[in-house]
Motif scaffolding. Structure first.
Motif, PDB file in Angstrom:
ATOM      1  N   ASN A 195       0.821  -1.208   0.000  1.00 18.80           N
ATOM      2  CA  ASN A 195       0.000   0.000   0.000  1.00 18.80           C
ATOM      3  C   ASN A 195       0.860   1.266   0.000  1.00 18.80           C
ATOM      4  N   ILE A 196       0.251   2.375  -0.433  1.00 29.87           N
ATOM      5  CA  ILE A 196       0.926   3.668  -0.396  1.00 29.87           C
ATOM      6  C   ILE A 196       1.119   4.086   1.057  1.00 29.87           C
ATOM      7  N   TYR A 240      -2.258  11.323  -4.407  1.00 26.87           N
ATOM      8  CA  TYR A 240      -2.735  10.252  -3.536  1.00 26.87           C
ATOM      9  C   TYR A 240      -4.172   9.866  -3.884  1.00 26.87           C
ATOM     10  N   TYR A 241      -5.044  10.846  -4.035  1.00 27.29           N
ATOM     11  CA  TYR A 241      -6.449  10.546  -4.323  1.00 27.29           C
ATOM     12  C   TYR A 241      -6.601   9.927  -5.712  1.00 27.29           C
ATOM     13  N   THR A 244      -5.394   6.242  -5.499  1.00 30.57           N
ATOM     14  CA  THR A 244      -6.248   5.372  -4.688  1.00 30.57           C
ATOM     15  C   THR A 244      -7.654   5.238  -5.280  1.00 30.57           C
ATOM     16  N   ASN A 246      -9.830   7.616  -6.901  1.00 28.63           N
ATOM     17  CA  ASN A 246     -10.842   8.670  -6.941  1.00 28.63           C
ATOM     18  C   ASN A 246     -10.941   9.193  -8.383  1.00 28.63           C
ATOM     19  N   SER A 282      -3.309  -1.241 -11.388  1.00 23.69           N
ATOM     20  CA  SER A 282      -4.337  -1.453 -10.365  1.00 23.69           C
ATOM     21  C   SER A 282      -5.569  -2.154 -10.911  1.00 23.69           C
TER      22      SER A 282
END
Length: 284
Positions: A195-196, A240-241, A244, A246, A282
């Protein structure tokens, strides 16, 4: 969940050749360590020794301090793009740190007799491709203790948000051996995670509001200098968003065109390719 990937990098083990000049060859091996598949490429491996492969790069991963990969330090090769040693991950991973034992540690006498690495250049090749060297040079202590080297320091937070495809090592300076000149590497442990390892400074809702309030239109794109202030904190939040999952954040990222030649070039050559490849991975 963090995991530990164990291999070995012994630095500074030299084998006397009794008057003969050492000879070297390029070498490459494939390994599976735990659930990680990787390829290791050595630019120079000594072909001296009592048996074929006696000083092979595979010795880096046998967990035995009495064996070593024997190589050679060359001042003229310290800035080589090819590296003295390359570790290529079949599937990119988030690297965190590595632990090194410097020098040939079978005995204190052998440790002193052979070269040890003084300065080690480490390049991270992140997803998206190798656009230009993203390297960091660390100075290792000249002792026989384990030494922890962070793989999250020396690079920007932005770079650390992405998975790593390769690690490229170059010895840029050495501690001289009292008797011998070969450079050897023996133990290396790499910490990694699935994970980040990043905690955003703001929520996506608040970040979106800040962008909408402050952005400047540039045709179909937008810019906002505040996104890159304070060490690119808000830009890293945006990354980040996006990474992950978004989808709204991705639309904002995709139309973001920063002002300034440096930031614009970085978006084009580093961050857009890295984001696109990360999102493909991903969805595998």
């Amino acid at each position: 969940m963090k995991k530990l990937l164990v291999f070995t990098l012994v630095l500074g083990y030299l084998i006397p050749v009794y008057g003969a000049e050492s000879k070297y060859k390029e070498e490459a091996i494939n390994l599976t360590i735990g659930d990680i598949n990787l390829k290791v490429e050595a630019k120079r491996t000594s072909v001296d020794g009592s048996t074929a492969g006696h000083y092979s790069v595979k010795n880096l991963f046998d967990g035995n301090k009495s064996t070593a990969w024997v190589t050679r330090y060359d001042k003229d090769m310290t800035l080589s793009d090819e590296g003295l040693l390359r570790i290529i991950f079949q599937e990119p991973i988030y690297v965190r740190s590595m632990t090194i034992r410097n020098g040939y540690q079978k005995t204190a006498a052998l440790y002193s007799a052979n070269q040890r690495i003084k300065k080690l250049s480490i390049e991270k090749v992140i997803v998206g491709g190798r656009t230009y060297p993203l390297d960091n040079t660390v100075t290792l202590k000249d002792d026989m203790d384990e030494q922890e080297v962070s793989l999250n320091e020396g690079w920007t937070k932005s770079i650390n948000l992405f998975k790593t495809k390769e690690l490229i090592f170059n010895a840029t300076d050495v501690y001289s051996g009292t008797k011998y000149d070969d450079l050897c590497i023996s133990e290396l442990r790499i910490n990694f995670s699935n994970n980040i390892d990043y905690l955003p400074s703001t929520t996506w809702k608040d970040l979106k509001k800040l962008i909408d309030t402050n952005k400047t239109r540039r045709n179909s794109d937008w810019s906002w200098g505040g996104l890159n202030e304070k060490g690119y904190k808000l830009f890293n939040d945006l990354l980040y968003y996006v990474l992950t999952g978004n989808k709204e954040a991705y639309l904002y990222f995709d139309s973001y065109l920063p002002e300034g030649a440096g930031d614009s070039a970085a978006m084009k050559t580093i961050y857009r390719p890295a984001v696109n490849e990360s999102l493909k991975l991903s969805h595998k």
